[in-house]
Design an enzyme around this catalytic site. Sequence first.
Site, PDB file in Angstrom:
ATOM      1  N   SER A 256       9.610  42.328  34.946  1.00  0.00           N
ATOM      2  CA  SER A 256       9.161  41.349  33.812  1.00  0.00           C
ATOM      3  C   SER A 256       7.808  41.482  33.797  1.00  0.00           C
ATOM      4  CB  SER A 256       9.363  39.843  34.568  1.00  0.00           C
ATOM      5  OG  SER A 256       8.438  39.849  35.593  1.00  0.00           O
ATOM      6  N   LYS A 257       7.187  40.656  32.849  1.00  0.00           N
ATOM      7  CA  LYS A 257       5.723  40.864  32.440  1.00  0.00           C
ATOM      8  C   LYS A 257       4.870  40.827  33.655  1.00  0.00           C
ATOM      9  CE  LYS A 257       4.916  40.743  27.619  1.00  0.00           C
ATOM     10  NZ  LYS A 257       5.981  39.844  26.882  1.00  0.00           N
ATOM     11  N   ARG A 258       5.193  39.438  34.431  1.00  0.00           N
ATOM     12  CA  ARG A 258       4.680  39.208  35.629  1.00  0.00           C
ATOM     13  C   ARG A 258       4.551  40.410  36.798  1.00  0.00           C
ATOM     14  NH1 ARG A 258       3.780  35.218  40.029  1.00  0.00           N
ATOM     15  NH2 ARG A 258       5.140  36.701  41.267  1.00  0.00           N
TER      16      ARG A 258
END
Length: 493
Positions: A256-258
């Site tokens: 994910s982006k995180r």
Amino acid sequence: MNSKPVRTRFAPSPTGRMHLGSARSALYPFLLARRTGGTFILRIEDTDQKRFVPGAEQELIDGLHWLGINYDEGPDIGGPCGPYRQTERRDIYNEYAWRLVGLGHAFPCFCTPEKLASVRQEQINSKQNPRYDGTCRNLAVEEGRRRVDSGEKYVIRFKMPKEGSITTEDVLRGSSSTENSALDDSVLLKSDGLPTYHLAAMVDDHLMEISHVIRGSEWLPSLPLHVHIIRAFGWVEPQFVHLSVFLKPSGKGKMSKREASDAIKDGHSIFVSDLQGLGYIPEGVLNWIALMGWGVPEGDVLSLDDMIARFEIQNLTPSPAAINFAKLDHFNATHIRMLQTEDLAERVKPYFLHEGLVVDDIKLLKIVPLIRERLVTLDDCLPFAAWFFKESIQPKPIDLIAKDLTAADSLNIFRQACEIIINLPFTTPANSEPPMRALVEQLGFSPNQVFGILRAAITGQTVSPPLFDSMEIVGKEKVMERIKNAMDILEKK
RNA sequence: GCCCCCAUCGUCUAGUGGCCCAGGACGGGGCCCUCUCAAGGCCCAAACAGCGGUUCGAGUCCGCUUGGGGGCACCA
């Protein structure tokens, strides 16, 4: 064994940054093409104007270039099947979409997005599968034409057979059958006149004579649709190879982006251009991504040429692979160690320059063999060797006194070391090491104690390349100067 | 919800019915080498998701279960 020359392609959409998945999706078709003496093509799938990101295409091209994945035909170099940017091919798709209408395999649809959305919502509410309700499917051909000519907004949809089933084939997974009733009347041509992926990719793969379509497994569910489209045109489908996705390091779900930004904090990244900036070399990155999803029977340290020589589609694995950054570090360090001195010197030089240091090339060539086996990433050259290029260094007083020794002991060691060094013709390891070891012996201290404080005095740090080799590069004069400086520091204390 | 895909050490994988009390690599642990940090050498721990079949014999074939992933757009 793939011996016939193939035509493969990498067909990214310029909607974001180039990441590991993209890189691998380019690598495998490239390897297959080179392996068989075939052709590898870059095609830009930019038909989604809303998601278009300026600069993304250039990042893709730069990334491929950096990795050494060279294409034979592409938007920037042309080729016999161009143009290679889909927005420049819109007339082609329009023509083919209408050809399908003419063949009775597609139809213009005038339903508005709002109407479609409400139908879909109703279907979901009544627990039906959301799908096109068929409003325009059976309009008379002439009426469809008339409304299109009158300027009414429309899309063209594929006319999915209501009955029967279709059998598709994936090279890694074998064949699979799907009931046509489970398939939808998908949009082929959007109301902005541009095609959807389904139409564009099938038309282009045919026109560009792609023999092997290697793409991500997110396309697996739409494979039946794609085969329907291809057959509706009367074409034969290429070999389809669907690559598994990359999972995040924990193996649970995809990145994910995180997680992507967490990785960067950690000195890692899933983005190709970041990796370059972090000191990874293309050889290491390539080796790493190549082996996620490809089972090489033996030996796993591979150059691009090795990969080409050994690539077999059959050795690709269909199961998802978790990203493992420790392995990237390993491959990167391994490939750095395999570099020739001149090569590594050239790659490492910019890091010193970036620090504002003046780099003496002759000296650098002597330093490289000393740090080569200590580098995980190129920027590791700084902590190990930046001091070589500094006029003066500031050792910490505490580092000048070895464990279990006093300042007086240190001063004594430094004094005697000076004695020895001053009488040496040159400070080569062969000259300096034996008498220094004799000194250690004579004083009754450990090599660690004696050489440790000398290292601090000469290099200004507690970790460095081997002491005697370093002394040779620094030179007798400067070694003496630094030891004396260390003595001054101790005396002032 | 519906559809599709996947399933061997923590991770990447080898394995295509007997060669497997499952091999390699990364990571982890230990030892050796050693002026620091590395590199290198040797050794160790670590897996066939579960349950049913098929078979003389199953990690390898089939089914189910479980777990994971992906897809259901006028996005690719």
